[in-house]
Structures are given as structure tokens and as C-alpha cells.
Scaffold this active site. Structure first.
Site, PDB file in Angstrom:
ATOM      1  N   LYS A  28       0.845  -1.199   0.000  1.00  0.00           N
ATOM      2  CA  LYS A  28       0.000   0.000   0.000  1.00  0.00           C
ATOM      3  C   LYS A  28       0.884   1.254   0.000  1.00  0.00           C
ATOM      4  O   LYS A  28       0.605   2.212  -0.716  1.00  0.00           O
ATOM      5  CB  LYS A  28      -0.947  -0.020   1.211  1.00  0.00           C
ATOM      6  CG  LYS A  28      -2.084  -1.026   1.041  1.00  0.00           C
ATOM      7  CD  LYS A  28      -2.844  -1.331   2.331  1.00  0.00           C
ATOM      8  CE  LYS A  28      -3.834  -2.461   2.096  1.00  0.00           C
ATOM      9  NZ  LYS A  28      -4.523  -2.915   3.309  1.00  0.00           N
ATOM     10  N   GLN A  49      -4.502  -1.870   9.617  1.00  0.00           N
ATOM     11  CA  GLN A  49      -4.429  -3.156   8.913  1.00  0.00           C
ATOM     12  C   GLN A  49      -5.038  -4.274   9.756  1.00  0.00           C
ATOM     13  O   GLN A  49      -4.690  -4.438  10.928  1.00  0.00           O
ATOM     14  CB  GLN A  49      -2.952  -3.467   8.573  1.00  0.00           C
ATOM     15  CG  GLN A  49      -2.752  -4.712   7.742  1.00  0.00           C
ATOM     16  CD  GLN A  49      -3.331  -4.598   6.332  1.00  0.00           C
ATOM     17  OE1 GLN A  49      -3.218  -3.568   5.676  1.00  0.00           O
ATOM     18  NE2 GLN A  49      -3.974  -5.659   5.867  1.00  0.00           N
ATOM     19  N   ASP A  74     -10.951   3.078   4.909  1.00  0.00           N
ATOM     20  CA  ASP A  74     -11.530   1.784   4.524  1.00  0.00           C
ATOM     21  C   ASP A  74     -13.060   1.790   4.569  1.00  0.00           C
ATOM     22  O   ASP A  74     -13.689   0.823   4.133  1.00  0.00           O
ATOM     23  CB  ASP A  74     -11.020   0.676   5.474  1.00  0.00           C
ATOM     24  CG  ASP A  74      -9.753   0.021   4.948  1.00  0.00           C
ATOM     25  OD1 ASP A  74      -9.622  -0.114   3.717  1.00  0.00           O
ATOM     26  OD2 ASP A  74      -8.899  -0.364   5.767  1.00  0.00           O
TER      27      ASP A  74
END
Ligand code: NAP
Length: 285
Positions: free
Chosen positions: A53, A97, A120
Site C-alpha cells: 500500500k 491493517q 476503509d
């Protein structure tokens, strides 16, 4: 033979667009979007994803700040780090994460992230907006899948869509987005008893179960649109999806391959979400 839905090509196009938007805007060039990446522990896959990422972000001109916290970190220390980032005006987007170590309450941590920095789209506020059909940050994988369908001008309105898998990350938001696009949606999971029948009736099958070989071509309706989200690794380390590609390709009208289908879209739309958070924009329905 099915037409291949090329997620890799769309991801490349989306990244190029992001790069151009940042390069063309003096304000963005002067203060590029900043994405904070929080990694807890040393899970090999998570470490790999965070590094990937960061690498992809750098390629499009998005800055990242990486925070590696020990696996034994306390909930209060993790919340303190998140709050520091929430209050830092130089940080636009925060990614925690997953999965987190077992002693940490994941929903509590996701709720600690400001909805305005929730890259997210996992905060209940953004989840609520999604399910109400309102603008907000959407989870990256389902957002990418909807963009892939749009790229190939596949109209889902009125079609029968089956989503296999009901996680908060993929299956549930995927079903919500398909419903918003006027598909008639069925959400299947491990307790669903008649999966074969559900697959046979579906115009669109999105498989996000993480079970290799779950969907075989013989089960599909002729001309179905098949989206394979699954990422399964064989004993030899080879990657495959949930769908038996060889048989499904013969029966479907459109199909995503694994690799090169849904996978690349997830990071591309993560970067797009980060840019939109920087711009203070919400996505339109
Ligand atoms: P997850 O949290 O493990 O959820 C899996 C879901 O599939 C659950 O809802 C489960 O049902 C359901 N399921 C499992 N076996 C089933 C079966 N035999 N029949 C019907 N439903 C079944 O996984 P996830 O995070 O959603 O991820 C799903 C897959 O997508 C994984 O392979 C993951 O690696 C992959 N993935 C790919 C991307 C990408 O970018 N390509 C992104 C995210 C995830 P229950 O709820 O009843 O347990």
C-alpha cells in the site's frame, strides 16, 4: 467464452487518474494527501500488504506514514495512537491493517478512527451511510467491483445478484452497493442450505467466501456475470479464487480472473478514498 473483466487494467487507469489529479492541482502538489498506515504485530501477510500500500501510494503521489506497533500493544495505547492521528491536521486518512491480535477488540478500534479519516469505510458511521444509500466513504473492494462493472457498462439494475460471504469487509457492503444499484440481492453464507440453487438462479455471482472451488461452471446460469473475490493459496503457494475458472469461463458472459481481477482494484480504490478524504469529497451515489 466469457469476456475477461480486467481489474488490473482498471486499477492502472484509476491510479493514473489519481496521479494526474494530484500533479495538476497546485494545492495537492504542495500538500499531497497523507495516509497513515497502522500495523500491529508482525503477521507476514499484513506486513506485505502495508508495504505494498505504501509503495503504490508513493507511485501516485500520496504520502504515507507507517506506524508499526508491537503485537502485545494494549488497546489503550492503540487508541491513543489513533487519536493522535485523528487530531493531526497533516493526516487525511487512517488505515488500520486487519486482522488485529486476538486480545484487541477490532470494532472498538475501528470506531476510534474518525469517520472523516476512515479510508476503509469500516466505521459504523460510514457503514450506516452506505446502508442508507447516502454519500460516504465506501469499502475499497466492493467499490472497486462496482467500478469494474461500470467500466464494462454492465447494468445491474433488475438483475438477480448473489453475494457469497457476509463479512463486513466484502460481502455485506457488496450486497449493499448492488442493492443501491437496483439489483435484487441474495446474501449467502456458510449456513445457507441451497447454495447450488441460489447460484443457478443468479445473473450475477460475487463469490467472497475464501473457499477454492466453491463455484463450478456447471452450477452457473448461462451468461452469468462472475466476480471472484476469493484469494486462496494452494499447498504449492499458487493463488486461486473461489471459482473454478476453466469451467466457469465456458458458461459465463463475463468473469474476473484470479490474479488480475478484483485484487488490484482494492489498493487502487484505497488510494482513491485517500485522495477524496484529502479533498473532503464524498462519493456520489
Ligand atoms: P471472511 O471474513 O472469512 O468471510 C467469509 C465469508 O464467507 C463468511 O461470511 C462465511 O460465512 C462465508 N463462507 C465461508 N464458507 C462458505 C461456504 N462454503 N458457502 C457459503 N459461504 C461461505 O472473509 P473476507 O474477509 O470476507 O474475505 C473473503 C475472501 O475474499 C478471502 O479469500 C479473502 O482473502 C478475499 N479477499 C480478497 C480481497 C481482494 O482484494 N481481492 C479483499 C478482501 C478479501 P459465515 O459468515 O457464516 O462464516
Amino acid at each position: 467464452m466469457a469476456e475477461i473483466l480486467d481489474g488490473k487494467a482498471l486499477a492502472q487507469k484509476v491510479r493514473q487518474e489519481i496521479k494526474e489529479i494530484i500533479a495538476a492541482d497546485p494545492l495537492l502538489s504542495a500538500r499531497p494527501p497523507c495516509l497513515a498506515l497502522l500495523l500491529v504485530g508482525d503477521n507476514e501477510a499484513s506486513t506485505h500488504y502495508v508495504a505494498l500500500k505504501a509503495k503504490m501510494a508513493a507511485k501516485v503521489g500520496i504520502n504515507t506514514r507507517e506506524f508499526a506497533l508491537p503485537a502485545a500493544v494494549s488497546e489503550s495505547a492503540l487508541v491513543a495512537t489513533i487519536e493522535e492521528l485523528n487530531n493531526d491536521p497533516a493526516v487525511d486518512a487512517i488505515l488500520l491493517q486487519l486482522p488485529l491480535p486476538a486480545h484487541i477488540n477490532t470494532p472498538k478500534m475501528l470506531m476510534a478512527i474518525s469517520p472523516k479519516k476512515d479510508v476503509d469505510g469500516f466505521h459504523p458511521y460510514n457503514v450506516g451511510l452506505l446502508h442508507m444509500g447516502l454519500s460516504g466513504i465506501q469499502p475499497c473492494t466492493p467499490r472497486g467491483i462496482m467500478a469494474l462493472l461500470a467500466e464494462y457498462k454492465i447494468n445491474v439494475s433488475g438483475k438477480r445478484a448473489l453475494v457469497i460471504g457476509r463479512s463486513n469487509i466484502v460481502g455485506t457492503p457488496m450486497a449493499a452497493l448492488l442493492k443501491r444499484a437496483d439489483a435484487t440481492v441474495t446474501l449467502a453464507h456458510s449456513k445457507s442450505q441451497n447454495l447450488r440453487e441460489l447460484i443457478a438462479e443468479a445473473d450475477i455471482v460475487v463469490s467472497a467466501a475464501g473457499k477454492a472451488g466453491l463455484v463450478h461452471g456447471s452450477m452457473l446460469k448461462s451468461g452469468a456475470i462472475v466476480i471472484d473475490v476469493g484469494q486462496n493459496y494452494g499447498s504449492d503457494g499458487t493463488l486461486c479464487g473461489d471459482v473454478d475458472f476453466i469451467s466457469a469461463e465456458k458458461k459465463a458472459a463475463y468473469i474476473t480472473p484470479v490474479p488480475g481481477g478484483v485484487g488490484p482494484l482494492t489498493i487502487a480504490f484505497l488510494l482513491k478514498n485517500a485522495l477524496e478524504l484529502r479533498l473532503g469529497n464524498d462519493q456520489e451515489k
